[in-house]
Design an enzyme around this catalytic site. Structure first.
Site, PDB file in Angstrom:
ATOM      1  N   CYS A  52       5.101   5.044   5.279  1.00 40.15           N
ATOM      2  CA  CYS A  52       4.112   4.547   4.527  1.00 40.15           C
ATOM      3  C   CYS A  52       3.746   5.278   3.325  1.00 40.15           C
ATOM      4  O   CYS A  52       2.569   4.808   2.685  1.00 40.15           O
ATOM      5  CB  CYS A  52       2.658   4.403   5.638  1.00 40.15           C
ATOM      6  SG  CYS A  52       3.031   2.716   6.519  1.00 40.15           S
ATOM      7  N   ASP A  68      -4.911 -10.539  -0.632  1.00 41.01           N
ATOM      8  CA  ASP A  68      -3.494 -11.120  -0.231  1.00 41.01           C
ATOM      9  C   ASP A  68      -2.791 -10.980  -1.770  1.00 41.01           C
ATOM     10  O   ASP A  68      -3.206 -11.505  -2.713  1.00 41.01           O
ATOM     11  CB  ASP A  68      -3.832 -12.693  -0.173  1.00 41.01           C
ATOM     12  CG  ASP A  68      -2.610 -13.329   0.455  1.00 41.01           C
ATOM     13  OD1 ASP A  68      -1.535 -12.684   0.831  1.00 41.01           O
ATOM     14  OD2 ASP A  68      -2.261 -14.654   0.148  1.00 41.01           O
ATOM     15  N   HIS A  69      -1.398 -10.453  -1.375  1.00 40.98           N
ATOM     16  CA  HIS A  69      -0.571 -10.342  -2.527  1.00 40.98           C
ATOM     17  C   HIS A  69      -1.331  -9.193  -3.536  1.00 40.98           C
ATOM     18  O   HIS A  69      -0.755  -9.303  -4.874  1.00 40.98           O
ATOM     19  CB  HIS A  69      -0.035 -11.609  -3.248  1.00 40.98           C
ATOM     20  CG  HIS A  69       0.765 -12.622  -2.412  1.00 40.98           C
ATOM     21  ND1 HIS A  69       0.372 -13.282  -1.455  1.00 40.98           N
ATOM     22  CD2 HIS A  69       2.128 -12.809  -2.559  1.00 40.98           C
ATOM     23  CE1 HIS A  69       1.418 -13.832  -0.755  1.00 40.98           C
ATOM     24  NE2 HIS A  69       2.396 -13.410  -1.558  1.00 40.98           N
ATOM     25  N   HIS A 111       0.941  -1.091  -0.072  1.00 45.34           N
ATOM     26  CA  HIS A 111       0.083  -0.041  -0.125  1.00 45.34           C
ATOM     27  C   HIS A 111       0.864   1.327  -0.105  1.00 45.34           C
ATOM     28  O   HIS A 111       1.986   1.074   0.091  1.00 45.34           O
ATOM     29  CB  HIS A 111      -1.154   0.041   1.189  1.00 45.34           C
ATOM     30  CG  HIS A 111      -0.281   0.373   2.496  1.00 45.34           C
ATOM     31  ND1 HIS A 111      -1.170   0.749   3.649  1.00 45.34           N
ATOM     32  CD2 HIS A 111       0.921   0.463   3.006  1.00 45.34           C
ATOM     33  CE1 HIS A 111      -0.299   0.795   4.699  1.00 45.34           C
ATOM     34  NE2 HIS A 111       0.875   0.972   4.401  1.00 45.34           N
ATOM     35  N   GLU A 151      -0.828  -4.469  11.681  1.00 47.33           N
ATOM     36  CA  GLU A 151       0.001  -4.226  10.627  1.00 47.33           C
ATOM     37  C   GLU A 151       1.703  -4.475  10.787  1.00 47.33           C
ATOM     38  O   GLU A 151       2.121  -4.683   9.720  1.00 47.33           O
ATOM     39  CB  GLU A 151      -0.463  -2.498  10.347  1.00 47.33           C
ATOM     40  CG  GLU A 151       0.250  -2.308   8.853  1.00 47.33           C
ATOM     41  CD  GLU A 151      -0.188  -0.742   8.426  1.00 47.33           C
ATOM     42  OE1 GLU A 151      -0.777  -0.830   7.765  1.00 47.33           O
ATOM     43  OE2 GLU A 151       0.197   0.093   9.201  1.00 47.33           O
ATOM     44  N   HIS A 207       3.418  -5.049   3.796  1.00 41.36           N
ATOM     45  CA  HIS A 207       3.021  -5.473   5.204  1.00 41.36           C
ATOM     46  C   HIS A 207       2.746  -6.874   5.208  1.00 41.36           C
ATOM     47  O   HIS A 207       2.014  -7.238   4.271  1.00 41.36           O
ATOM     48  CB  HIS A 207       2.004  -4.708   5.863  1.00 41.36           C
ATOM     49  CG  HIS A 207       2.467  -3.223   6.287  1.00 41.36           C
ATOM     50  ND1 HIS A 207       3.426  -2.911   7.222  1.00 41.36           N
ATOM     51  CD2 HIS A 207       2.215  -1.890   5.623  1.00 41.36           C
ATOM     52  CE1 HIS A 207       3.418  -1.557   7.068  1.00 41.36           C
ATOM     53  NE2 HIS A 207       2.802  -0.963   6.276  1.00 41.36           N
ATOM     54  N   HIS A 217       4.956   0.112  -0.377  1.00 45.61           N
ATOM     55  CA  HIS A 217       5.680  -0.854   0.407  1.00 45.61           C
ATOM     56  C   HIS A 217       4.877  -1.784   0.742  1.00 45.61           C
ATOM     57  O   HIS A 217       3.758  -1.784   0.804  1.00 45.61           O
ATOM     58  CB  HIS A 217       6.574  -0.126   1.628  1.00 45.61           C
ATOM     59  CG  HIS A 217       5.375   0.556   2.448  1.00 45.61           C
ATOM     60  ND1 HIS A 217       4.944   1.658   2.123  1.00 45.61           N
ATOM     61  CD2 HIS A 217       5.087   0.060   3.735  1.00 45.61           C
ATOM     62  CE1 HIS A 217       3.895   1.864   3.182  1.00 45.61           C
ATOM     63  NE2 HIS A 217       3.818   0.859   4.084  1.00 45.61           N
TER      64      HIS A 217
END
Ligand code: NI
Length: 136
Positions: free
Chosen positions: A34, A80-81, A15, A125, A42, A40
């Site tokens: 962020c 996811d991913h 994100h 997170e 998480h 980047h």
């Protein structure tokens, strides 16, 4: 009697936090690392808690196999991913802070929870940062 049942799920996603009206410098000032312009990642942990009275026949508040499947179908399959700024329809137009992701996950699940009632969605997170939403 109320019993709380929690299922944990993990997903990895990218994100970037930003406000469209802010300059890159201002975004960096407000959102720190962020707000890296190219994003980047998480490794998120999601904890979904359902509250209720155990069913007299099964002893379950909610069948955890069903809760696992609901989380996979309505959340993990989308996030996811993925890049949370671009790829996820239920986060469209939303700055993907952990707060906003947790609220969006709540709304993804709420219509599908049967037996117990959805009590909370917690999103971890980082090792030290956890957000919780209880629908209020
Ligand atoms: Ni971040």
């Amino acid at each position: 009697m109320t019993v709380y049942v929690t299922r944990r799920a993990r997903f990895s996603a990218a994100h970037r936090l930003s406000h469209p009206d802010f300059s890159n410098e201002k975004n960096l000032e407000v959102f720190g690392g962020c707000s890296n312009p190219n994003g980047h990642g998480h490794n998120y942990e999601l904890e979904v808690t359902v509250a209720g009275e155990p069913d007299p026949l099964t002893g379950y508040v909610i069948d955890l196999k069903k809760l696992k499947a609901l989380i996979e179908e309505h959340i993990l399959a989308y996030v996811d991913h993925k890049n949370l700024n671009i790829d996820v329809e239920f986060l469209s137009g939303i700055n993907p802070t952990a707060e906003n992701i947790a609220v969006a996950c709540w709304h993804q699940l709420l219509p599908h929870i049967q037996g117990g009632r959805l009590h909370s969605v917690r999103l971890r997170e980082t090792e030290n940062n956890v957000i919780e939403y209880r629908g209020e």
